[in-house]
Motif scaffolding. Structure first.
Motif, mmCIF file in Angstrom:
data_model
loop_
_atom_site.group_PDB
_atom_site.id
_atom_site.type_symbol
_atom_site.label_atom_id
_atom_site.label_comp_id
_atom_site.label_asym_id
_atom_site.label_seq_id
_atom_site.Cartn_x
_atom_site.Cartn_y
_atom_site.Cartn_z
ATOM 1 N N GLU A 40 3.432 5.379 -5.511
ATOM 2 C CA GLU A 40 2.871 4.457 -6.487
ATOM 3 C C GLU A 40 3.517 4.654 -7.856
ATOM 4 N N ARG A 45 4.540 -2.816 -5.216
ATOM 5 C CA ARG A 45 4.079 -2.396 -3.901
ATOM 6 C C ARG A 45 5.123 -2.851 -2.897
ATOM 7 N N THR A 166 -3.706 1.550 -6.110
ATOM 8 C CA THR A 166 -4.535 1.251 -4.940
ATOM 9 C C THR A 166 -5.874 1.962 -4.952
#
Length: 181
Positions: A40, A45, A166
């Protein structure tokens, strides 16, 4: 702008850092997807802002034709395992600086690949007369922040609550810059 190929052997891994070539495009499309899905620390993404091989080939060719751009790849075990890019601006008020970014496949972390890509980019930047390198890094990537500081980058600012990860939380982005010595 082109640089010479350099061979490294760090912690038992032999790898090469060299300028990206248009025929690297297929591998770079795959590597970027993989890296985006493994961490991340990147802005994207997996699959977001996908760049296909044709897009990579055009980008590499454009970078080769632009003296304020540099696109490097790290190659180990007969595959591309990381890359870095410096991108300058065509705007005269911004022409003195480049934006730096780097990514390395997780299985190859710990072998100095990111550091060598950074070192080669900094050396190129200085040789090319670039006055400033800038980058953005998420606050949780402490190892990267420490690495950047070791080669002369300073924290110039913080973009608060800049990234949503996330886990549902927002994180700050650290803006760093390095001025030519």
């Amino acid at each position: 702008m082109l640089i010479s190929e350099q061979v490294y052997d760090i912690k038992g891994l032999n790898y090469v850092i060299r300028c990206a070539q248009p025929d690297d495009a297929d591998h770079l499309a795959e590597v970027r997807l993989q890296i985006d899905g493994e961490t991340e620390n990147m802005d994207r993404r997996r699959g977001e802002a996908y760049m296909d091989p044709g897009g990579f080939a055009a980008l590499i060719q454009s970078d080769q034709d632009n003296p304020t751009n540099l696109f490097l790849v790290a190659e180990a075990n007969e595959r591309i395992v990381g890359y870095s890019r410096c991108e300058g601006s065509p705007l005269s008020r911004m022409a003195h600086k480049v934006e730096f970014g780097v990514g390395v496949i997780r299985d190859y972390w710990g072998h100095g690949i990111g550091r060598q890509l950074l070192d080669r980019s900094v050396a190129w930047s200085d040789e090319a007369g670039i006055q400033k390198m800038t980058l953005h890094v998420i606050e949780t990537n402490v190892k990267a922040i420490d690495m950047y500081k070791k080669v002369g980058f300073e924290i110039e600012g913080v973009l608060k609550r800049d990234r949503l990860l996330t886990d549902g939380n927002y994180y700050n982005t650290i803006v760093m810059g390095r001025f030519r010595l």
